[in-house]
Design a protein around this motif. Structure first.
Motif, PDB file in Angstrom:
ATOM      1  N   LYS A 184       0.798  -1.131   0.054  1.00  0.00           N
ATOM      2  CA  LYS A 184       0.020   0.011   0.032  1.00  0.00           C
ATOM      3  C   LYS A 184       0.880   0.965  -0.037  1.00  0.00           C
ATOM      4  N   ASP A 185       2.212   0.948   0.460  1.00  0.00           N
ATOM      5  CA  ASP A 185       2.966   2.346   0.702  1.00  0.00           C
ATOM      6  C   ASP A 185       3.319   2.616  -0.701  1.00  0.00           C
ATOM      7  N   VAL A 186       3.563   1.479  -1.558  1.00  0.00           N
ATOM      8  CA  VAL A 186       4.192   1.884  -2.898  1.00  0.00           C
ATOM      9  C   VAL A 186       2.991   1.932  -4.179  1.00  0.00           C
ATOM     10  N   PHE A 216       1.136 -14.250  -7.060  1.00  0.00           N
ATOM     11  CA  PHE A 216      -0.009 -14.447  -7.651  1.00  0.00           C
ATOM     12  C   PHE A 216      -0.873 -13.278  -7.818  1.00  0.00           C
ATOM     13  N   TYR A 217      -0.897 -12.522  -6.587  1.00  0.00           N
ATOM     14  CA  TYR A 217      -1.683 -11.206  -6.591  1.00  0.00           C
ATOM     15  C   TYR A 217      -1.166 -10.199  -7.370  1.00  0.00           C
ATOM     16  N   LEU A 218       0.222  -9.845  -7.276  1.00  0.00           N
ATOM     17  CA  LEU A 218       0.913  -9.155  -8.092  1.00  0.00           C
ATOM     18  C   LEU A 218       0.795  -9.499  -9.614  1.00  0.00           C
ATOM     19  N   LEU A 219       0.754 -10.736  -9.956  1.00  0.00           N
ATOM     20  CA  LEU A 219       0.721 -11.289 -11.402  1.00  0.00           C
ATOM     21  C   LEU A 219      -0.683 -10.677 -11.951  1.00  0.00           C
ATOM     22  N   VAL A 263      10.045  -8.169  -5.972  1.00  0.00           N
ATOM     23  CA  VAL A 263       9.158  -7.524  -5.393  1.00  0.00           C
ATOM     24  C   VAL A 263       8.579  -8.214  -4.188  1.00  0.00           C
ATOM     25  N   VAL A 264       8.399  -9.355  -4.137  1.00  0.00           N
ATOM     26  CA  VAL A 264       7.903 -10.117  -3.172  1.00  0.00           C
ATOM     27  C   VAL A 264       9.016 -10.306  -1.841  1.00  0.00           C
ATOM     28  N   ASN A 265      10.293 -10.432  -2.262  1.00  0.00           N
ATOM     29  CA  ASN A 265      11.461 -10.211  -1.251  1.00  0.00           C
ATOM     30  C   ASN A 265      11.381  -8.917  -0.682  1.00  0.00           C
ATOM     31  N   GLN A 266      11.198  -8.089  -1.471  1.00  0.00           N
ATOM     32  CA  GLN A 266      11.296  -6.589  -0.678  1.00  0.00           C
ATOM     33  C   GLN A 266       9.988  -6.318   0.192  1.00  0.00           C
ATOM     34  N   LEU A 267       8.854  -6.948  -0.193  1.00  0.00           N
ATOM     35  CA  LEU A 267       7.526  -6.445   0.581  1.00  0.00           C
ATOM     36  C   LEU A 267       7.910  -7.504   1.911  1.00  0.00           C
ATOM     37  N   LEU A 268       8.216  -8.574   1.914  1.00  0.00           N
ATOM     38  CA  LEU A 268       8.485  -9.358   3.112  1.00  0.00           C
ATOM     39  C   LEU A 268       9.606  -9.073   3.833  1.00  0.00           C
ATOM     40  N   LYS A 269      10.547  -8.401   3.295  1.00  0.00           N
ATOM     41  CA  LYS A 269      11.897  -7.835   3.899  1.00  0.00           C
ATOM     42  C   LYS A 269      12.733  -9.034   4.040  1.00  0.00           C
ATOM     43  N   LYS A 270      12.561 -10.072   3.409  1.00  0.00           N
ATOM     44  CA  LYS A 270      13.505 -11.277   3.572  1.00  0.00           C
ATOM     45  C   LYS A 270      13.720 -12.018   2.099  1.00  0.00           C
ATOM     46  N   ASP A 271      14.907 -12.613   1.973  1.00  0.00           N
ATOM     47  CA  ASP A 271      14.992 -13.277   0.779  1.00  0.00           C
ATOM     48  C   ASP A 271      14.208 -14.630   0.520  1.00  0.00           C
ATOM     49  N   VAL A 272      12.972 -14.650   0.318  1.00  0.00           N
ATOM     50  CA  VAL A 272      12.388 -15.915   0.056  1.00  0.00           C
ATOM     51  C   VAL A 272      12.965 -16.605  -1.577  1.00  0.00           C
ATOM     52  N   PHE A 273      13.311 -15.607  -2.254  1.00  0.00           N
ATOM     53  CA  PHE A 273      13.853 -16.008  -3.773  1.00  0.00           C
ATOM     54  C   PHE A 273      15.111 -15.536  -3.926  1.00  0.00           C
ATOM     55  N   THR A 300      10.324   3.194  -9.607  1.00  0.00           N
ATOM     56  CA  THR A 300       9.322   2.617  -8.385  1.00  0.00           C
ATOM     57  C   THR A 300       8.790   1.003  -9.028  1.00  0.00           C
ATOM     58  N   ILE A 301       8.332   0.448  -7.752  1.00  0.00           N
ATOM     59  CA  ILE A 301       7.841  -1.036  -8.124  1.00  0.00           C
ATOM     60  C   ILE A 301       6.820  -1.322  -9.314  1.00  0.00           C
ATOM     61  N   PRO A 302       5.964  -0.239  -9.131  1.00  0.00           N
ATOM     62  CA  PRO A 302       5.149  -0.203 -10.549  1.00  0.00           C
ATOM     63  C   PRO A 302       5.718  -0.063 -11.803  1.00  0.00           C
ATOM     64  N   GLN A 303       6.609   0.994 -11.821  1.00  0.00           N
ATOM     65  CA  GLN A 303       7.495   1.159 -13.236  1.00  0.00           C
ATOM     66  C   GLN A 303       8.064  -0.197 -13.470  1.00  0.00           C
ATOM     67  N   LEU A 304       8.681  -0.743 -12.278  1.00  0.00           N
ATOM     68  CA  LEU A 304       9.639  -2.003 -12.584  1.00  0.00           C
ATOM     69  C   LEU A 304       8.467  -3.208 -13.357  1.00  0.00           C
ATOM     70  N   LEU A 305       7.287  -3.341 -12.775  1.00  0.00           N
ATOM     71  CA  LEU A 305       6.523  -4.455 -13.106  1.00  0.00           C
ATOM     72  C   LEU A 305       5.960  -4.103 -14.548  1.00  0.00           C
ATOM     73  N   GLU A 306       5.699  -3.108 -14.690  1.00  0.00           N
ATOM     74  CA  GLU A 306       5.157  -2.390 -16.071  1.00  0.00           C
ATOM     75  C   GLU A 306       5.932  -2.511 -17.001  1.00  0.00           C
ATOM     76  N   SER A 307       7.491  -2.472 -16.963  1.00  0.00           N
ATOM     77  CA  SER A 307       8.543  -2.161 -17.759  1.00  0.00           C
ATOM     78  C   SER A 307       8.699  -3.608 -18.706  1.00  0.00           C
ATOM     79  N   ALA A 308       8.843  -3.223 -20.111  1.00  0.00           N
ATOM     80  CA  ALA A 308       9.045  -4.244 -20.961  1.00  0.00           C
ATOM     81  C   ALA A 308      10.398  -4.649 -21.163  1.00  0.00           C
ATOM     82  N   ASP A 309      11.206  -3.724 -20.445  1.00  0.00           N
ATOM     83  CA  ASP A 309      12.680  -3.914 -20.769  1.00  0.00           C
ATOM     84  C   ASP A 309      13.314  -5.326 -20.160  1.00  0.00           C
ATOM     85  N   THR A 310      13.539  -6.074 -20.945  1.00  0.00           N
ATOM     86  CA  THR A 310      14.220  -7.688 -20.633  1.00  0.00           C
ATOM     87  C   THR A 310      15.598  -7.339 -19.969  1.00  0.00           C
TER      88      THR A 310
END
Length: 265
Positions: free
Chosen positions: A117-119, A185-188, A213-223, A242-252
């Motif tokens: 929600k913060d981002v 899955f919610y982010l997807l 992004v999941v790692n950042q939200l949970l503040k731990k390295d799950v992946f 920003t996180i939305p910009q990262l997830l919207e980017s098509a830059d592979t």
């Protein structure tokens, strides 16, 4: 004046608590009512499934189980009959024992969605509920509802899993992966794969960004794979992104994949 300052101080201290309450994400125990109906045929439980949880029931029957439409004349008997299988009856009992309490999951989801929600302030919080599937799906997203299939999180040493899933798959089928999977899955669902026929490589890179992004939200390295580490390196070099910009980017090029990435289910 001193009294006014004290009151203002109290208001500032209480306000975050009020906001925290409004952001609470509790796992609704749909699975308990489902289990009651499937093990006893209790008609009151069936009525509760249909009236109190119509979206969840439709999603379960039509999208997850795929046994027909929720309004079919014989759908209730199909639903009940499916779970008379001895394996699924054992799974129901094991889910009830393993997930008697899910407060820890609710707490972790609340913290994670507060971070999101913060981002993404305009993001609508999902309704999260637990259910019992047929060992096929783990998380089901339908609109703004997010269903956790507890039958897929009974632990890597669960006897039934030994017969069906690989070791790498079983490592993901644990309680600790419920919240990361929910977030992923919610982010997807918010940032889906493009409808332009993108390659499997592109889809892989998109999922790696979501994992970061999941790692950042949970503040731990799950992946912790190398591809996720490459995103971390990129984001440290581009802190304005920003996180939305990262997830919207098509830059592979953001994601660097190993030459022969391991296949994971």
């Amino acid at each position: 004046m001193i009294c006014m300052l004290l009151c203002i101080g109290c208001e500032w201290r209480l306000k975050p608590n009020d906001e925290q309450k409004s952001l609470r994400v509790d796992v609704e125990r749909y699975d308990r009512i489902q289990a009651l109906y499937l093990t006893t045929g209790d008609r009151a439980a069936l009525q509760q499934l249909n009236t109190q949880y119509p979206v969840q029931t439709r999603t379960l029957i039509e999208d997850l189980l795929k046994i027909g439409h929720v309004n079919d004349a014989d759908i209730n008997s199909k639903f009940l009959s499916l779970y008379q299988d001895s394996v699924l009856r054992a799974v129901i009992a094991d889910v009830e024992r393993s997930y008697d309490n899910m407060d820890d999951i609710s707490d972790e989801l609340t913290d994670a969605f507060e971070e999101l929600k913060d981002v993404m302030p305009d993001m609508e919080l999902p309704t999260v509920y637990a259910q019992i599937g047929t060992l096929k799906e783990s998380i089901v997203v339908s609109g703004n509802t997010l269903g956790i299939c507890l039958d897929k999180y009974l632990g890597e040493d669960y006897a039934l899993y030994q017969q069906v899933y690989t070791e790498s798959q079983r490592r993901q089928m644990v309680r600790a992966m419920i919240v990361p999977d929910c977030l992923g899955f919610y982010l997807l669902s918010l940032f889906p794969f493009p409808d332009t026929g993108e390659t499997a490589d592109f889809r892989h890179r998109h999922m790696v960004k979501i994992q970061w992004v999941v790692n950042q939200l949970l503040k731990k390295d799950v992946f912790t794979n190398d591809a996720v580490k490459s995103v971390d390196t990129y984001m440290h070099r581009h802190r304005q992104l920003t996180i939305p910009q990262l997830l919207e980017s098509a830059d592979t090029s953001i994601v660097v994949l190993p030459e022969n990435p391991p296949v994971k289910q």
